[in-house]
Structure formats: structure tokens, C-alpha cells
Design an enzyme around this catalytic site. Sequence first.
Site, PDB file in Angstrom:
ATOM      1  N   ARG A 237      -6.351  20.200  -7.809  1.00 28.40           N
ATOM      2  CA  ARG A 237      -6.654  21.611  -7.628  1.00 28.40           C
ATOM      3  C   ARG A 237      -6.353  22.020  -6.187  1.00 28.40           C
ATOM      4  O   ARG A 237      -6.709  21.314  -5.242  1.00 28.40           O
ATOM      5  CB  ARG A 237      -8.142  21.898  -7.922  1.00 28.40           C
ATOM      6  CG  ARG A 237      -8.548  21.762  -9.381  1.00 28.40           C
ATOM      7  CD  ARG A 237      -7.977  22.886 -10.231  1.00 28.40           C
ATOM      8  NE  ARG A 237      -8.430  22.804 -11.600  1.00 28.40           N
ATOM      9  CZ  ARG A 237      -7.833  22.113 -12.572  1.00 28.40           C
ATOM     10  NH1 ARG A 237      -6.738  21.423 -12.289  1.00 28.40           N
ATOM     11  NH2 ARG A 237      -8.308  22.108 -13.800  1.00 28.40           N
ATOM     12  N   GLU A 266      -1.497  30.391  -6.329  1.00 25.20           N
ATOM     13  CA  GLU A 266      -0.363  30.005  -7.169  1.00 25.20           C
ATOM     14  C   GLU A 266       0.046  31.168  -8.061  1.00 25.20           C
ATOM     15  O   GLU A 266      -0.788  31.655  -8.827  1.00 25.20           O
ATOM     16  CB  GLU A 266      -0.724  28.784  -8.016  1.00 25.20           C
ATOM     17  CG  GLU A 266      -1.035  27.555  -7.185  1.00 25.20           C
ATOM     18  CD  GLU A 266      -1.500  26.377  -8.020  1.00 25.20           C
ATOM     19  OE1 GLU A 266      -1.540  25.255  -7.490  1.00 25.20           O
ATOM     20  OE2 GLU A 266      -1.850  26.571  -9.211  1.00 25.20           O
ATOM     21  N   HIS A 287       3.182  22.997  -9.140  1.00 28.46           N
ATOM     22  CA  HIS A 287       2.186  22.820 -10.194  1.00 28.46           C
ATOM     23  C   HIS A 287       2.857  22.405 -11.510  1.00 28.46           C
ATOM     24  O   HIS A 287       2.588  22.960 -12.581  1.00 28.46           O
ATOM     25  CB  HIS A 287       1.371  24.101 -10.403  1.00 28.46           C
ATOM     26  CG  HIS A 287       0.009  23.830 -11.004  1.00 28.46           C
ATOM     27  ND1 HIS A 287      -1.133  24.492 -10.607  1.00 28.46           N
ATOM     28  CD2 HIS A 287      -0.397  22.965 -11.956  1.00 28.46           C
ATOM     29  CE1 HIS A 287      -2.169  24.054 -11.298  1.00 28.46           C
ATOM     30  NE2 HIS A 287      -1.749  23.121 -12.126  1.00 28.46           N
TER      31      HIS A 287
END
Length: 314
Positions: A237, A266, A287
Site C-alpha cells: 500500500r 494513484e 501498481h
Amino acid sequence: MKAVFLDANTLGDDVDLASIKAVTGDLVQYGKTAPAQVLERIQGFETVIVNKVVLTREHFEACPELKTIAVVATGINNIDKAAAREHGIQVLNVTNYGRSTVAQHTMALILALATRLLDYDRDVRAGRWGKSDMFCLMDHPIMELEGRTLGIFGYGDLGRGVIERAEAFGMKVLLGARPGQAAGEVDGYPRVPLDELLPQVDVLSLHCLLTDDTRNMIGASELKRMKNDALLINTSRGGLVDEQALADALRAGEIGGAGFDVLTEEPPRNGNPLLADDIPNLIITPHSAWASREARQRIVEITAENLAGVASGA
């Protein structure tokens, strides 16, 4: 089960939603949904399926027929959980779908940093090998993983997957204890408080959720406690690490390198300290650690199973 999927594009266009459609029987599907469109699109539905769309108290109060939220991810920070409980709304999420792909990505980051893979690739492409006065280049120090110590913070399914792969490289393993978590031994691995873990590890890999206790758990003081050739990996995270402190530590040589698949924002539309182009031995991926087609399809199947359980009253 009248259901709507608000951001199906987040799973990609190469997954098959047939199992979810079979359970719901009446699935309305949107590729993406802007915040201003959420309320209109969920009205009249008893089940809402989302990945990153934010659902708040306002939505729940305006939609008394809403009974179930299925999040096609593990993290549910985008759902107002307290408000959902107050309105009798069940929130489902997906776990244990990404062990293989996330562990693979984590090891790829570790290996690339330890071998200085990107640095040597850039050197070759820049013509430096061709100009070398001997047969090879040895400009960047290489870390041999065998015998090194891997610290795992977050001993869940993903952490275990990384341990299995790291042990194949001959690494030793220590576990980090969360605040309030007892130290000791777990499955044969020593578990120690973070401040004791940091000076001992050659690689620290984070696999925990973002909570009030873990936010910025790795800051300037923690980075100073690490070995100056240690590697920090975060495929968990954004927000677990103080990004400015990490950028500063890498520039100053306080740690050896870092590999991140997550950032605090993000996508990083407003920039990020880790995106500067003068930071040595840093790899940032978008990600994507979770995103193998196999893992995304498992998300679909697990979500369908969760919804089937709701439909059957289980």
C-alpha cells in the site's frame, strides 16, 4: 439479484465475467464511473460491485434498497464501512487471489535491485560496454541474496508467498511484529518488533494493510536504522513509507535501493517525491504486481462465490 458493476474496466477487458453474471442474473456493467455519476447509477440496485469507486454515507442514505457491496479487491478503504454497517449493508472483499503474481513481482524487484539490472542495461544501451577496456562492466555493486536476511512485515498469504520464493534463493527470514503484536516465533520464523528488525535485514518487504498504525511506519528515523546497502520493497500500500524521507535516504546513500509498486496517490497526477529522475537504484512500477490475467480472473471467480453465498443466505 439486481446488480451493477461501476468500474469493470479496472479488471481489464481480457477477463470473463460470466460467473458473476450467472449469479446476479441481471448485471448492469459500466467501464468506469465518475464520482458525480455514482448515486444515479446505484439507485434501485441491491448489489453494487466496485473496485476503486468510493461509496459513502450519502449513497447509502439515498439507496435504502442497497444490501450488498462486493469489492473486487482486498482493500476496502474506498467504502465507508461504519456507515455501511449502520445501514445493514454487507461489504464483501476478495483475498488470497494474488499470491503467485505479487510474490513473483516482489522477487523481480528484489532481483533487479540486487543485481543492478536496470543500471547495467542502461550502461550497455549507452555504449559503455563497447568502450570498456576489459571484457565486462563492474561499475555497480551486486548483492548476492544467498545467506542474506529478508524481513517480512505482514505475514499473510502474500508474505508467505514471498518467503517461499526467497528461501529458494537461500535467504534467511525474520518477521516484523505489528504494534501491539506479540514477538516470538511463528511457524519457525522469529518475529521481532520493527525497531529490532530494521538493523538486521538486508531486504525489507512490506505486505501489510494501510491503517492508522502502519501509515508512514517507515520514516526518516526508521530508514537510518537500516543497513546502508539494504533494499526496501513495497508491493502493498502507498502510505506505509514516508516517500520524501525515502527519496532523501536514497540520495544520501543511507539505504541501498528501493522497489515500489504503490504510491500514496494513484495515479500520481500531482507528482511524487519518488518520481524525481535523480534518485539512485529506485524502481517504480504502476501498481501492476497484482495484474496477471490469472489473478484478475481469480478475483472474478471469488467475487461470484461471495455473491452466491449472499444469494443462498450462507
